[in-house]
Enzyme design. Structure first.
Site: not given
Ligand SMILES: Nc1ncnc2c1ncn2[C@@H]1O[C@H](COP(=O)(O)OP(=O)(O)OP(=O)(O)O)[C@@H](O)[C@H]1O
Length: 659
Positions: A29-30, A211, A593
């Site tokens: 998401k981030t 976010d 995490r």
């Molecule tokens: N398409 C992708 N290919 C490879 N790695 C990815 C991809 N998308 C996300 N990631 C990796 O996956 C991990 C999680 O991504 P991110 O922190 O954006 O998730 P999030 O949905 O915001 O997580 P949370 O809600 O649990 O905090 C990060 O290390 C990110 O770099």
């Protein structure tokens, strides 16, 4: 665009209306937000100054800026990445007059407001004070003003809270001060009442990205609406399973509300998790399946099974801390990892103390977040009160602390006299120093002492508007004799620590002034927001200690979740169904995490006050399902095998009972 899956790419490129990216933990998401900003700037030609991204914490804002910087480097210049609170400050500083504030108004932090409540509520016990304070905070976040609260009070308790709310608001305005809740509430009322002002801000923000949308409260939701009204184009990302701030007024229903309020809302789900091994993810999915679903989503990962989840039974809190330290060291040695690959997460701040002691004893470096902020330390608050007073002379609480710290012969009697004189002329205490008729209340010596202080502040204020921030602050601290006062009033070790913190603060603020091209007066205006920031989080190889709340949004190779017991997680005050669901989400945040390994510990006994009380493993261990249960059986090979075996069968029994 590199490394985005099809759904992420679709989310990045969607601009024809409001977008909600609804996704589980670790699904990117981030990443969607950072790549969308980069795409808007580089491919769509939007000026960075017309893009605003909102995060939940300062730490997340800092990380997001860095991630965008990595993608588009200097081309991100002018981009706004901030918390709701920081955005609110920016709006209020520029529009202060429209809400009846001076541009230099003060921002009171949690400790200041508690002190103010205490003063207004008189002699009541802490628990009751906290309850009144959080009732008022909830009213503010629900956009209920004091008059409405008073009118709608359902019973005697609410009426008392509402009366306190009236007094509290009146006092804040007299001090030309706002609290953290006001930083969002006041911009909302301002925009709602002055459409031209709202329009001006809308024209500055072409695209808004938010976010952690599940943790917005009513007030924040309104702010997003008011900032996007008319064009209705924004990107919100969130996960209902990670909503952990309901106790502070956050409402994950806001995710559902979006659909009603924006019929054109496009919803994109991300279901591939890129963070964790399948085992970890399976445990998280199994646990959270026990909560009712707002939105159906399935998370999967391509990272393979990975290590088994380790459940460790410990004798008591000391044993747990010792075990975690030793296990972490051994693991680090075996896997040749760094300290910063590890996090130790817990439900409440009070759990950190015993762990800190053990880590120190075992020479394991650590940083702690979510505990007392550097900026909440008494010595830093002493200095920041001077800064607040420089920015806003109506700030009576800052005046009182500054004028009496260090001691300069101005005591209670002088302040009482000054208070009477200032009260008669409806002025702040600072202005009262120069009010005619002060000689009726104070003798010459008292008046001279106050005058000297007032003149000193005025002199510094004149310099603070133009000279380098670090230098003016240095001179101020020298002039008030803060260092010698510390050494005279405290023992040497304590004074040394405090003085080192003050020097650290001066250097840090000086650097900030240089980097941001700001004067001390400008820096002083945002100084209260600093208490929301973790200053000690500069890059270093150290284990991260954090509460589950503070760990949201972060990721670590190896996670230790400690104190996973009934009474602690779920917390003993949160056993009723709605609260229990939030506790379960907290556990879910903790599990997710972890990237490569997860260790969960619980104690058979734990100190509660002076007594050592028996404990039960958390129901959430059972709810993690077979993965965790198998792990608890395997663990019989480690020391304490007998207790481990006994507890494994207790877990099995609990699991059977549940079925
Ligand atoms: N398409 C992708 N290919 C490879 N790695 C990815 C991809 N998308 C996300 N990631 C990796 O996956 C991990 C999680 O991504 P991110 O922190 O954006 O998730 P999030 O949905 O915001 O997580 P949370 O809600 O649990 O905090 C990060 O290390 C990110 O770099």
């Amino acid at each position: 665009m590199v490394k985005l899956n099809a759904a992420q790419l679709e989310a990045v490129r969607h601009l024809d209306g409001p977008l909600l990216v609804l996704a589980g933990a670790g699904s990117g998401k981030t990443r969607v937000i950072t790549h969308k900003i980069a795409w808007l700037v580089d491919d769509y030609g939007v000026k960075p100054s017309q893009i605003a991204a909102i995060t939940f914490t300062n730490k997340a804002a800092k990380e997001m800026k860095e991630r965008v910087g990595k993608l588009i480097g200097g081309r991100a210049e002018g981009l706004t990445v901030s918390t709701f609170h920081a955005l609110g400050v920016r709006i209020l500083r520029q529009e202060a007059a429209s809400v009846g504030l001076k541009p230099g108004f003060s921002i009171l932090d949690a400790a200041d407001t508690t002190a103010l409540f205490q003063e207004l509520a008189g002699n009541i016990d802490k628990g009751r004070l906290r309850a009144l304070q959080s009732r008022i905070s909830l009213w503010k976040n629900m956009l209920v003003d004091p008059a409405a609260a008073l009118q709608d009070a359902a019973d005697e308790i609410e009426a008392t809270a509402a009366k306190l709310y009236v007094d509290y608001e009146r006092t804040l305005r007299a001090y030309q001060a706002v609290d953290f809740d006001d930083l969002i509430r006041l911009p909302v009322t301002l925009f709602a009442e002055h459409d031209a002002v709202a329009q001006r801000w809308r024209s500055r923000i072409w695209h808004l990205l938010v976010d952690e949308y599940q943790d917005t409260n009513r007030c924040q939701y309104r702010l997003v609406q008011l900032l996007t009204q008319g064009r209705d184009s924004f990107t919100a990302v969130g996960d209902d399973d990670q909503s952990i701030y309901a106790w502070r007024g956050a409402d994950s229903e806001n995710l559902r509300l979006l659909k009603d309020d924006y019929p054109a809302l496009k919803v994109i789900k991300l279901e591939q998790n890129y963070r964790s091994t399948s085992r970890i993810l399976h445990a998280a999915n199994t646990l959270i399946a026990n909560n009712p679903k707002l939105f159906e989503k399935k998370l999967w990962s391509e990272h393979g099974q990975g290590d088994a989840i380790h459940i460790q039974t410990c004798r008591d809190g000391e044993h747990e801390a010792e075990w975690v330290g030793s296990r972490l060291s051994a693991h680090r040695f075996e896997r040749r990892t760094k300290f910063s690959d590890y996090a130790i997460l817990y439900r409440g701040n009070h759990q950190a103390r015993v762990i800190e002691q053990q880590l120190r004893a075992q020479r394991i470096p650590y940083v702690i977040s979510g505990g007392q902020s550097f900026f909440d330390r008494a010595e830093i608050k002493d200095i920041t009160c001077y800064l607040r007073l420089l920015a806003n002379q109506d700030d009576d609480p800052a005046f009182i602390r500054a004028v009496t710290t260090p001691k300069r012969g101005i005591g209670g009697t002088t302040l009482e006299g000054l208070g009477r004189a200032a009260g008669r002329s409806h002025q702040s205490l600072f202005a009262g120093i120069y009010a005619p008729g002060l000689d009726a209340d104070l003798n010459t010596k008292q008046r001279t002492a106050l005058r000297e202080f007032g003149d000193f502040i005025n002199r510094i204020e004149a310099r603070a508007a133009k000279e380098p921030a670090g230098q003016v602050l240095n001179d101020l601290i020298r002039a008030i004799g803060y260092e010698s006062w510390l050494f005279e009033s405290l023992d040497v070790r304590e004074a040394e620590t405090k003085w080192a913190n003050v020097c650290d603060f001066v250097e840090w603020l000086g650097r900030k002034g240089e980097e941001e091209g700001k004067t001390l007066l400008e820096l002083a205006q945002s100084v209260a927001l600093l208490s929301m920031l973790d200053k000690g989080d500069e890059e270093q190889d150290a284990v991260q200690l954090a509460t589950l709340h503070a760990a949201k949004g972060l990721e670590f190779r190896h996670v230790f979740l400690v104190g996973v017991e009934e009474g602690l997680l779920p917390h003993r005050d949160s056993i009723e169904p709605a609260k229990l669901e939030e506790e379960r989400r907290l556990m879910y945040v903790g599990i997710t995490r972890a990237q490569a390994s997860l260790t969960v510990t619980w104690c058979e006994k734990r100190k509660q006050g002076r007594e050592s009380m028996p404990r039960e493993p958390s129901r959430f261990i059972v709810e993690m399902g077979e993965a965790a249960q198998k792990a608890s059986e395997q663990r019989n090979t480690v020391p304490d095998a007998d207790t481990a075996r006994a507890k494994a069968s207790a877990l099995r029994a609990m699991l059977a009972a549940k079925r």
